[in-house]
Design a protein around this motif. Structure first.
Motif, PDB file in Angstrom:
ATOM      1  N   PHE A  81     -13.763  -0.286 -11.058  1.00 40.19           N
ATOM      2  CA  PHE A  81     -13.146  -0.115  -9.737  1.00 40.19           C
ATOM      3  C   PHE A  81     -13.377  -1.335  -8.853  1.00 40.19           C
ATOM      4  O   PHE A  81     -12.487  -1.727  -8.100  1.00 40.19           O
ATOM      5  CB  PHE A  81     -13.650   1.171  -9.066  1.00 40.19           C
ATOM      6  CG  PHE A  81     -13.039   2.399  -9.646  1.00 40.19           C
ATOM      7  CD1 PHE A  81     -11.736   2.752  -9.332  1.00 40.19           C
ATOM      8  CD2 PHE A  81     -13.738   3.187 -10.539  1.00 40.19           C
ATOM      9  CE1 PHE A  81     -11.147   3.890  -9.881  1.00 40.19           C
ATOM     10  CE2 PHE A  81     -13.161   4.321 -11.089  1.00 40.19           C
ATOM     11  CZ  PHE A  81     -11.859   4.669 -10.766  1.00 40.19           C
ATOM     12  N   ASP A  82     -14.559  -1.934  -8.962  1.00 42.80           N
ATOM     13  CA  ASP A  82     -14.833  -3.153  -8.203  1.00 42.80           C
ATOM     14  C   ASP A  82     -13.864  -4.263  -8.603  1.00 42.80           C
ATOM     15  O   ASP A  82     -13.336  -4.991  -7.750  1.00 42.80           O
ATOM     16  CB  ASP A  82     -16.276  -3.614  -8.410  1.00 42.80           C
ATOM     17  CG  ASP A  82     -17.296  -2.686  -7.761  1.00 42.80           C
ATOM     18  OD1 ASP A  82     -16.914  -1.844  -6.920  1.00 42.80           O
ATOM     19  OD2 ASP A  82     -18.500  -2.799  -8.108  1.00 42.80           O
ATOM     20  N   ARG A  83     -13.607  -4.392  -9.898  1.00 34.33           N
ATOM     21  CA  ARG A  83     -12.677  -5.416 -10.374  1.00 34.33           C
ATOM     22  C   ARG A  83     -11.260  -5.106  -9.898  1.00 34.33           C
ATOM     23  O   ARG A  83     -10.518  -5.986  -9.499  1.00 34.33           O
ATOM     24  CB  ARG A  83     -12.729  -5.506 -11.907  1.00 34.33           C
ATOM     25  CG  ARG A  83     -11.751  -6.505 -12.506  1.00 34.33           C
ATOM     26  CD  ARG A  83     -12.123  -7.976 -12.250  1.00 34.33           C
ATOM     27  NE  ARG A  83     -13.394  -8.313 -12.808  1.00 34.33           N
ATOM     28  CZ  ARG A  83     -13.614  -8.723 -14.052  1.00 34.33           C
ATOM     29  NH1 ARG A  83     -12.601  -8.878 -14.879  1.00 34.33           N
ATOM     30  NH2 ARG A  83     -14.825  -8.979 -14.457  1.00 34.33           N
ATOM     31  N   TRP A  84     -10.872  -3.837  -9.965  1.00 34.66           N
ATOM     32  CA  TRP A  84      -9.540  -3.404  -9.535  1.00 34.66           C
ATOM     33  C   TRP A  84      -9.314  -3.819  -8.078  1.00 34.66           C
ATOM     34  O   TRP A  84      -8.284  -4.403  -7.744  1.00 34.66           O
ATOM     35  CB  TRP A  84      -9.425  -1.882  -9.719  1.00 34.66           C
ATOM     36  CG  TRP A  84      -8.075  -1.304  -9.493  1.00 34.66           C
ATOM     37  CD1 TRP A  84      -7.076  -1.153 -10.423  1.00 34.66           C
ATOM     38  CD2 TRP A  84      -7.559  -0.768  -8.265  1.00 34.66           C
ATOM     39  NE1 TRP A  84      -5.989  -0.552  -9.823  1.00 34.66           N
ATOM     40  CE2 TRP A  84      -6.261  -0.311  -8.514  1.00 34.66           C
ATOM     41  CE3 TRP A  84      -8.084  -0.636  -6.980  1.00 34.66           C
ATOM     42  CZ2 TRP A  84      -5.467   0.277  -7.533  1.00 34.66           C
ATOM     43  CZ3 TRP A  84      -7.305  -0.058  -5.996  1.00 34.66           C
ATOM     44  CH2 TRP A  84      -6.011   0.387  -6.282  1.00 34.66           C
ATOM     45  N   ILE A  85     -10.298  -3.537  -7.229  1.00 34.58           N
ATOM     46  CA  ILE A  85     -10.197  -3.890  -5.802  1.00 34.58           C
ATOM     47  C   ILE A  85     -10.173  -5.402  -5.615  1.00 34.58           C
ATOM     48  O   ILE A  85      -9.406  -5.923  -4.802  1.00 34.58           O
ATOM     49  CB  ILE A  85     -11.361  -3.256  -4.998  1.00 34.58           C
ATOM     50  CG1 ILE A  85     -11.083  -1.777  -4.812  1.00 34.58           C
ATOM     51  CG2 ILE A  85     -11.547  -3.921  -3.658  1.00 34.58           C
ATOM     52  CD1 ILE A  85      -9.825  -1.464  -4.024  1.00 34.58           C
ATOM     53  N   GLN A  86     -10.998  -6.111  -6.352  1.00 32.63           N
ATOM     54  CA  GLN A  86     -11.019  -7.570  -6.254  1.00 32.63           C
ATOM     55  C   GLN A  86      -9.639  -8.145  -6.597  1.00 32.63           C
ATOM     56  O   GLN A  86      -9.111  -8.990  -5.869  1.00 32.63           O
ATOM     57  CB  GLN A  86     -12.080  -8.132  -7.203  1.00 32.63           C
ATOM     58  CG  GLN A  86     -12.100  -9.643  -7.247  1.00 32.63           C
ATOM     59  CD  GLN A  86     -12.940 -10.165  -8.411  1.00 32.63           C
ATOM     60  OE1 GLN A  86     -13.283  -9.437  -9.344  1.00 32.63           O
ATOM     61  NE2 GLN A  86     -13.262 -11.429  -8.343  1.00 32.63           N
ATOM     62  N   ILE A  87      -9.047  -7.679  -7.682  1.00 31.74           N
ATOM     63  CA  ILE A  87      -7.722  -8.161  -8.086  1.00 31.74           C
ATOM     64  C   ILE A  87      -6.679  -7.756  -7.050  1.00 31.74           C
ATOM     65  O   ILE A  87      -5.819  -8.552  -6.672  1.00 31.74           O
ATOM     66  CB  ILE A  87      -7.338  -7.634  -9.492  1.00 31.74           C
ATOM     67  CG1 ILE A  87      -8.277  -8.225 -10.545  1.00 31.74           C
ATOM     68  CG2 ILE A  87      -5.887  -7.962  -9.823  1.00 31.74           C
ATOM     69  CD1 ILE A  87      -8.156  -7.568 -11.910  1.00 31.74           C
ATOM     70  N   PHE A  88      -6.753  -6.529  -6.559  1.00 34.61           N
ATOM     71  CA  PHE A  88      -5.791  -6.053  -5.564  1.00 34.61           C
ATOM     72  C   PHE A  88      -5.840  -6.931  -4.317  1.00 34.61           C
ATOM     73  O   PHE A  88      -4.817  -7.443  -3.859  1.00 34.61           O
ATOM     74  CB  PHE A  88      -6.063  -4.588  -5.197  1.00 34.61           C
ATOM     75  CG  PHE A  88      -4.999  -3.994  -4.324  1.00 34.61           C
ATOM     76  CD1 PHE A  88      -3.866  -3.425  -4.876  1.00 34.61           C
ATOM     77  CD2 PHE A  88      -5.117  -4.006  -2.939  1.00 34.61           C
ATOM     78  CE1 PHE A  88      -2.869  -2.876  -4.074  1.00 34.61           C
ATOM     79  CE2 PHE A  88      -4.129  -3.476  -2.127  1.00 34.61           C
ATOM     80  CZ  PHE A  88      -3.000  -2.904  -2.700  1.00 34.61           C
ATOM     81  N   ASN A  89      -7.040  -7.120  -3.774  1.00 37.91           N
ATOM     82  CA  ASN A  89      -7.170  -7.879  -2.530  1.00 37.91           C
ATOM     83  C   ASN A  89      -6.766  -9.337  -2.713  1.00 37.91           C
ATOM     84  O   ASN A  89      -6.079  -9.904  -1.852  1.00 37.91           O
ATOM     85  CB  ASN A  89      -8.591  -7.765  -1.985  1.00 37.91           C
ATOM     86  CG  ASN A  89      -8.878  -6.392  -1.414  1.00 37.91           C
ATOM     87  OD1 ASN A  89      -7.971  -5.627  -1.098  1.00 37.91           O
ATOM     88  ND2 ASN A  89     -10.139  -6.075  -1.289  1.00 37.91           N
ATOM     89  N   THR A  90      -7.174  -9.953  -3.800  1.00 37.37           N
ATOM     90  CA  THR A  90      -6.817 -11.346  -4.062  1.00 37.37           C
ATOM     91  C   THR A  90      -5.306 -11.497  -4.209  1.00 37.37           C
ATOM     92  O   THR A  90      -4.699 -12.423  -3.658  1.00 37.37           O
ATOM     93  CB  THR A  90      -7.529 -11.847  -5.341  1.00 37.37           C
ATOM     94  OG1 THR A  90      -8.936 -11.703  -5.163  1.00 37.37           O
ATOM     95  CG2 THR A  90      -7.207 -13.301  -5.619  1.00 37.37           C
ATOM     96  N   THR A  91      -4.704 -10.577  -4.945  1.00 37.01           N
ATOM     97  CA  THR A  91      -3.255 -10.606  -5.181  1.00 37.01           C
ATOM     98  C   THR A  91      -2.485 -10.432  -3.883  1.00 37.01           C
ATOM     99  O   THR A  91      -1.558 -11.195  -3.590  1.00 37.01           O
ATOM    100  CB  THR A  91      -2.846  -9.498  -6.178  1.00 37.01           C
ATOM    101  OG1 THR A  91      -3.542  -9.697  -7.409  1.00 37.01           O
ATOM    102  CG2 THR A  91      -1.353  -9.510  -6.434  1.00 37.01           C
ATOM    103  N   ILE A  92      -2.863  -9.456  -3.101  1.00 26.26           N
ATOM    104  CA  ILE A  92      -2.115  -9.153  -1.876  1.00 26.26           C
ATOM    105  C   ILE A  92      -2.334 -10.245  -0.824  1.00 26.26           C
ATOM    106  O   ILE A  92      -1.398 -10.640  -0.134  1.00 26.26           O
ATOM    107  CB  ILE A  92      -2.462  -7.736  -1.362  1.00 26.26           C
ATOM    108  CG1 ILE A  92      -1.399  -7.220  -0.409  1.00 26.26           C
ATOM    109  CG2 ILE A  92      -3.806  -7.667  -0.738  1.00 26.26           C
ATOM    110  CD1 ILE A  92      -1.555  -5.772  -0.034  1.00 26.26           C
TER     111      ILE A  92
END
Length: 128
Positions: A81-92
């Motif tokens: 979940f930490d990775r998911w959020i990291q990718i989401f925030n970086t992408t957006i």
């Protein structure tokens, strides 16, 4: 430097979702889990995500359903979940900026937190 616009249209949501899941699919940690679960159903999943984010961010009733059950038995923990959020925030953050963009990041963080805790709860309940 280019000024980023806020998320404001369905096309923006599609861009956000497509780019995010493109990054997820390539990620060494969470990519294999998504690719194994979805296999050849990626377009169906992406359409659900377009509808989901339209409902969340624009108050358009495009999504109906319960998002948690399909995730209940995934082999994931807080690291995922930490990775998911990291990718989401970086992408957006690379594509958009503004009030709705911040709302999307906050909603994603809250969802990840809730899903993580619910998955842990069900695992603990099933092991007792």
């Amino acid at each position: 430097m280019e000024t980023l616009k806020d998320i404001s249209t369905l096309e923006d949501i599609k861009q956000m979702v497509d780019t995010f899941y493109g990054n997820v699919r390539k990620d060494d940690l969470i990519g294999p889990i998504f690719n194994d679960k979805l296999q050849d159903r990626w377009s169906e999943h992406l359409q659900k995500m377009y509808n989901f984010w339209q409902t969340i961010l624009f108050d358009v009733r495009a999504y109906s359903g319960t998002p948690f059950p399909p995730h209940k038995h995934l082999p994931v923990d807080q690291t995922h979940f930490d990775r998911w959020i990291q990718i989401f925030n970086t992408t957006i953050d690379a594509q958009f900026a503004g009030v709705i963009t911040e709302e999307a990041k906050m909603r994603a963080t809250n969802m990840a937190f809730m899903f993580s805790h619910k998955i842990e709860y069900f695992r603990n309940a099933e092991n007792h």
